[in-house]
Design a protein around this motif. Structure first.
Motif, PDB file in Angstrom:
ATOM      1  N   ASP A  34       0.802  -1.209   0.000  1.00 52.44           N
ATOM      2  CA  ASP A  34       0.000   0.000   0.000  1.00 52.44           C
ATOM      3  C   ASP A  34       0.841   1.267   0.000  1.00 52.44           C
ATOM      4  O   ASP A  34       0.308   2.363  -0.012  1.00 52.44           O
ATOM      5  N   ASP A  35       2.111   1.118   0.035  1.00 54.58           N
ATOM      6  CA  ASP A  35       2.953   2.310  -0.011  1.00 54.58           C
ATOM      7  C   ASP A  35       3.396   2.547  -1.450  1.00 54.58           C
ATOM      8  O   ASP A  35       4.119   1.731  -2.026  1.00 54.58           O
ATOM      9  N   PRO A  36       2.992   3.645  -2.015  1.00 59.25           N
ATOM     10  CA  PRO A  36       3.291   3.897  -3.433  1.00 59.25           C
ATOM     11  C   PRO A  36       4.773   3.938  -3.751  1.00 59.25           C
ATOM     12  O   PRO A  36       5.199   3.434  -4.783  1.00 59.25           O
ATOM     13  N   THR A  37       5.519   4.527  -2.855  1.00 59.58           N
ATOM     14  CA  THR A  37       6.960   4.623  -3.125  1.00 59.58           C
ATOM     15  C   THR A  37       7.569   3.249  -3.285  1.00 59.58           C
ATOM     16  O   THR A  37       8.278   2.962  -4.257  1.00 59.58           O
ATOM     17  N   CYS A  38       7.274   2.405  -2.328  1.00 65.73           N
ATOM     18  CA  CYS A  38       7.852   1.060  -2.393  1.00 65.73           C
ATOM     19  C   CYS A  38       7.334   0.310  -3.606  1.00 65.73           C
ATOM     20  O   CYS A  38       8.081  -0.432  -4.257  1.00 65.73           O
TER      21      CYS A  38
ATOM     22  N   VAL B 147       6.430   1.444  -6.457  1.00 65.70           N
ATOM     23  CA  VAL B 147       7.087   1.889  -7.683  1.00 65.70           C
ATOM     24  C   VAL B 147       8.511   1.352  -7.772  1.00 65.70           C
ATOM     25  O   VAL B 147       8.952   0.869  -8.819  1.00 65.70           O
ATOM     26  N   ILE B 148       9.196   1.425  -6.680  1.00 68.45           N
ATOM     27  CA  ILE B 148      10.579   0.938  -6.691  1.00 68.45           C
ATOM     28  C   ILE B 148      10.620  -0.560  -6.962  1.00 68.45           C
ATOM     29  O   ILE B 148      11.433  -1.052  -7.764  1.00 68.45           O
TER      30      ILE B 148
ATOM     31  N   LYS C  53       9.881  -1.389 -10.486  1.00 71.38           N
ATOM     32  CA  LYS C  53      11.032  -1.091 -11.305  1.00 71.38           C
ATOM     33  C   LYS C  53      12.049  -2.215 -11.258  1.00 71.38           C
ATOM     34  O   LYS C  53      12.545  -2.690 -12.268  1.00 71.38           O
TER      35      LYS C  53
ATOM     36  N   HIS D 147       2.042  -5.130   6.417  1.00 70.53           N
ATOM     37  CA  HIS D 147       1.095  -4.202   7.021  1.00 70.53           C
ATOM     38  C   HIS D 147       0.256  -3.516   5.967  1.00 70.53           C
ATOM     39  O   HIS D 147       0.731  -2.625   5.270  1.00 70.53           O
ATOM     40  N   MET D 148      -0.954  -3.916   5.882  1.00 67.81           N
ATOM     41  CA  MET D 148      -1.821  -3.282   4.895  1.00 67.81           C
ATOM     42  C   MET D 148      -3.135  -2.900   5.547  1.00 67.81           C
ATOM     43  O   MET D 148      -3.570  -3.525   6.493  1.00 67.81           O
ATOM     44  N   PRO D 149      -3.735  -1.906   5.031  1.00 67.35           N
ATOM     45  CA  PRO D 149      -4.933  -1.415   5.706  1.00 67.35           C
ATOM     46  C   PRO D 149      -6.149  -2.314   5.610  1.00 67.35           C
ATOM     47  O   PRO D 149      -6.825  -2.543   6.598  1.00 67.35           O
TER      48      PRO D 149
ATOM     49  N   PRO E 135      14.783  -1.874   3.123  1.00 72.48           N
ATOM     50  CA  PRO E 135      14.678  -1.704   1.685  1.00 72.48           C
ATOM     51  C   PRO E 135      15.099  -2.963   0.931  1.00 72.48           C
ATOM     52  O   PRO E 135      16.053  -3.620   1.302  1.00 72.48           O
TER      53      PRO E 135
ATOM     54  N   PHE F  60      12.181   8.070 -13.396  1.00 70.25           N
ATOM     55  CA  PHE F  60      12.003   7.172 -12.275  1.00 70.25           C
ATOM     56  C   PHE F  60      12.351   7.806 -10.938  1.00 70.25           C
ATOM     57  O   PHE F  60      11.552   7.821 -10.012  1.00 70.25           O
TER      58      PHE F  60
ATOM     59  N   ASP G 115       3.505  10.985   0.083  1.00 72.03           N
ATOM     60  CA  ASP G 115       3.045   9.970   1.020  1.00 72.03           C
ATOM     61  C   ASP G 115       3.560  10.164   2.426  1.00 72.03           C
ATOM     62  O   ASP G 115       2.844   9.952   3.399  1.00 72.03           O
TER      63      ASP G 115
ATOM     64  N   TYR H 295       1.515  10.157   5.846  1.00 69.27           N
ATOM     65  CA  TYR H 295       1.746   9.227   6.941  1.00 69.27           C
ATOM     66  C   TYR H 295       1.946   9.961   8.244  1.00 69.27           C
ATOM     67  O   TYR H 295       1.394   9.592   9.280  1.00 69.27           O
TER      68      TYR H 295
ATOM     69  N   ARG I  42       0.763   0.941  11.550  1.00 65.04           N
ATOM     70  CA  ARG I  42       0.798   0.770  10.113  1.00 65.04           C
ATOM     71  C   ARG I  42       1.498   1.944   9.440  1.00 65.04           C
ATOM     72  O   ARG I  42       2.339   1.766   8.569  1.00 65.04           O
TER      73      ARG I  42
ATOM     74  N   SER J 230      13.488   2.483   1.628  1.00 64.92           N
ATOM     75  CA  SER J 230      13.625   2.149   0.216  1.00 64.92           C
ATOM     76  C   SER J 230      14.177   3.321  -0.569  1.00 64.92           C
ATOM     77  O   SER J 230      14.832   3.148  -1.584  1.00 64.92           O
TER      78      SER J 230
END
Lengths: 651, 146
Positions: free
Chosen positions: A24-28, A30-31, A34, A71-73, A119, B42, B53, B57, B77, B88
């Motif tokens: 649910d974390d967009p950053t992760c 996307v990475i 990739k 961990h997801m909502p 990471p 990217f 985000d 948070y 969470r 990351s």
């Protein structure tokens, strides 16, 4: 098998591997996407577990592997893990920034193939394809195994599965390496994960003999030692020996250590118990244990086992020791819990005896299981289970002041697993890793509660089934369950399958549903079959199979589904199949059983049914095994409970 | 790319981000290697996503803390999400503060927890500003390359 397709490996494999990433974390996200693309995988990403599930359901064969955050909502990552394992039997890799031991352990016990810590580096992703291959390989193996009636095959398979599991565990950074089956829940995707799919092997007489012979050898070859260790691992895990959470690999190590330690305590008891229970010469047992201990631990403590044994014998309260171990383990694994559940019903004096016996049995079971999981004498198993349960309870009790509550809790889990417990103890044999699902219970409180409650609920419905009765009658709570479990004969043993399944999937419910469904309607394995496919959980099969089987009390079938022993369960099951809620409960438990093995009702139920004599049970077990082997392919015996593997559910 | 003045500036800024401990050199370099012609934006995307985000948070954490009783599950969470994404990305200071925050709350130390949340917020604001500038420069540099 879910993806048994032919090798399904193209020349460019692993390129083109179809990965579903859930975070649910967009950053992760996307990475990760990739990095996966760089690995030449086909990536689908989604940020909600439910979306992921619906994607998977719509296109069952559309993905090879799933990577999910913990961990997801909208849904707990472990729950998703279980569901996927049950429904689609895909390998699932968990990931999180949370590297706490407990969480990782949870992942393992729930059947995650691996656990990555953020990471995440691309190197970790480059190897994920092996989980896919491993899983398929195990699935094939299971299929093959089912075809062959021999237990040995299962055992071997189990071992290999275990090996796979452990190896995967060692891989990567903290990866649980695969779901070790995982317990059981699907999520484990079984192969890799803890849930080794091996069809459960019934601990037949032959197996027992083998075991004894091995023991006598004393010189036990490494393999045996390993087996023994595995079995013990199952138990040891309970004691929290498996402190090494790092995947299977560690488990082994820890198991060894644990085994060693626990063994010593167990040895004493086990020997006695074993001797008593299985009529194996104490000496042999001792030898075996010593051998097992010495070997497995491979530690300089070799001499200890022997010494311990002696001490143990005189040890009045060996269980305490065991309990201690268990206690620790409780946290780690459900296994302990399972046992607890079982003993409840035992009477005080029985308990006393059982303690010893239980411990030994437990270990024996483990050992036995190690050997052959498959067919052990039911008696042994049963007794083991009982004793295990007792011992655990007792041990736990002594250990944990709040045992009642703790036990209750585990019981809850156990409730489901009541059969499982039995199984666990037994199944431990090799499955250790897989098994732990039960042990997972420690933290599984959450889990068990739900499950157990459900189980109990289901049990109730099933009530009729002798095997199940223990659970059902009691009421939904674990405490009751324990007692219930004892009811049928105190064997919850077959539960292993369940347990393995349980651990595999947290979502027992899921399994149950399947199981339940199968039960009802089909009485046929057909239903089960479908479930089976879905849920590799052996438990499910087992449980269900039982129901089908003979009307007998449907003991959740030796497989460890005692809980389900569907015999009665069938009744409920029927209701369940219709009634979702029931199914859920039932399904969870049953499903577990079922998935793994074709719910050979007849086989399974026989195990637990008290009605059956031990002989019947044995034959039932054997039968089941055969059946399982014959047809169960999909059964992923998450746990190698083999002894109970009711997996052979005639399809 | 040619070492235009813009690029040079970019490089200087990048280095300063590392030096200040805001970004982890290794992780960022690693991410940069993932970028290729097919996906030239990217890194920018990732940074932008993170800024957006992480703000969310932190707000959620704050809100969860203010509710009564404290909404621990949500907090948990959010903290994990922040921890994961900052790790990351290589946002070291944010990551560090998040860990401290987590630890405080896990220990049950509400006071310290609240204090570290405030610190996290400050760090975050600082980080956002600098990173926003960096992203702007990145975009510009790219454009100037075309």
């Amino acid at each position: 098998m879910s993806t048994a397709s032919s090798g399904g490996v193209s020349d460019q494999f692993p390129a083109g591997l179809r990965v579903l990433v859930v975070d649910d974390d967009p950053t992760c996200l996307v990475i990760l996407e990739k990095m996966l693309r760089i690995c030449l995988y086909e990536v689908t990403k989604c940020n909600r577990a439910e979306i992921a599930l619906s994607l998977l359901r719509e296109n069952r064969n559309g993905y090879d592997i799933v990577i999910s955050d913990v961990h997801m909502p909208d849904m707990d990552g472990f729950k998703l893990l279980e569901l996927i394992g049950l429904e689609m039997d895909l390998p699932v890799i968990m990931m999180s920034a949370d590297d706490g031991k407990n969480v990782v352990m949870k992942g393992v016990t729930h059947g995650a193939c691996d656990y990555l810590i953020k990471p995440i580096r691309i190197e970790a992703l480059k190897n994920i394809w092996q989980h896919v291959v491993r899983k398929r390989k195990n699935e094939w193996k299971d299929l093959e195994q089912s075809g062959s009636v021999e237990e040995g095959g299962d055992r071997q398979q189990k071992q290999s599965e275990d090996a796979d599991y452990s190896s995967s565990a060692n891989e990567g950074s903290w990866k649980n390496s695969k779901r070790r089956k995982d317990e059981e829940e699907e999520v484990d995707e079984r192969d890799d994960t803890s849930t080794l799919k091996k069809p459960r092997v019934v601990w037949s007489v032959e197996l027992h003999q083998q075991f004894v012979a091995a023991v006598n050898q004393l010189g036990i070859d490494k393999k045996h030692a390993m087996d023994i260790r595995r079995t013990i691992l199952g138990e040891v895990r309970l004691s929290g020996v498996s402190q090494h959470q790092s995947g299977m690999g560690n488990s082994f190590i820890s198991t060894q250590e644990a085994t060693y330690g626990s063994l010593s305590s167990l040895n004493g008891l086990d020997l006695q118990t074993l001797a008593a229970a299985s009529q194996i010469p104490a000496q042999s047992l001792a030898t075996l244990q010593a051998a097992g201990l010495g070997r497995s631990t491979a530690k300089p403590r070799m001499p200890m086992p022997i010494v311990d044994q002696r001490n143990l014998f005189s040890f009045e309260n060996p269980k305490l020791r065991f309990g201690e171990g268990q206690q620790q383990h409780l946290n780690n694994g459900k296994q302990i819990n399972l046992l607890h559940g079982i003993p409840t019903t035992m009477e005080p004096k029985q308990l006393a005896n059982m303690h010893h016996s239980a411990q030994s049995l437990g270990s024996m079971n483990m050992q036995l299981n190690a050997h052959g999981d498959q067919s052990g004498s039911l008696l042994m198993q049963m007794s083991q289970q009982q004793s295990r349960g007792q011992i655990l309870n007792e041990a736990t009790s002594s250990q944990v002041p709040r045992l009642p509550s703790s036990i209750g809790q585990p019981i809850v889990n156990n409730a489901l697993a009541s059969g499982v417990l039995a199984r666990n103890g037994l199944a431990e044999s090799g499955r250790g890793t897989g098994f732990n699902p039960v042990s997972q219970s420690s933290s599984t409180m959450n889990f068990p509660l739900n499950t157990t409650a459900e189980l109990t609920a289901t049990s109730f419905a099933l009530g009729s089934a002798p095997g199940v009765p223990s659970l059902t009658s009691k009421g939904v709570f674990p405490e009751e369950i324990n007692s219930e479990i004892k009811g049928p004969g105190g064997f919850i043993m077959p539960s292993y399958d369940i347990f393995s399944d349980l651990q595999h999937h947290r979502s027992h419910d899921w399994e149950l549903q399947n199981a339940g469904m199968t039960f009802n309607g089909s009485q046929q394995t057909n239903s089960l079959q479908s479930n089976v496919d879905v849920a590799s959980s052996v438990l499910a099969h087992q449980g269900f199979s039982s129901s089908q089987s003979n009307g007998q009390g449907r003991n959740i079938s030796a497989v460890g589904k005692p809980m389900f022993s569907a015999g009665d369960a069938t009744e409920h099951v029927n209701a369940q199949s219709h009634g979702q809620p029931l199914n859920n409960f039932f399904a969870e438990n049953l499903v577990r059983v079922k998935t793994e093995r074709v719910p050979d009702a007849s086989l399974q139920t026989t195990l637990f049914n008290e009605q059956f004599g031990q002989e019947d049970l044995m034959s039932a077990l054997l039968k089941q095994q055969q059946q399982q082997q014959a047809g169960i392919g999909p059964a992923e015996n998450e746990f190698d409970f083999d002894g109970y593997s009711l997996d052979n559910i005639p399809v | 790319m040619a070492s235009t003045p813009l690029r040079q500036q970019l490089s200087i800024m990048r280095q300063s981000l590392f030096d200040e401990g805001l970004l982890d050199h290794e992780q960022v370099s690693y991410l940069e290697t993932l970028e290729n012609e097919d996906d030239p934006d990217f890194i920018e995307n990732v940074f932008t996503l993170f800024l957006r985000d992480s703000t969310r948070y932190i707000d959620s954490i704050e809100k969860a803390l203010e509710t009564s009783p404290v909404d621990y599950p949500v907090m948990e969470r959010m903290m994990y999400r922040l921890k994961g994404s900052s790790a990351s990305l290589g946002a070291s200071k944010i990551n560090g503060e998040t860990n401290t925050l987590r630890k405080n709350f896990h220990d049950g130390d509400m006071e310290s927890g609240k204090a570290s949340l405030q610190k996290l917020k400050l760090e975050h604001v600082n980080f956002k500003e600098k990173l926003a500038v960096y992203i702007g420069m990145l975009k510009q540099a790219k454009l100037s390359d075309y």
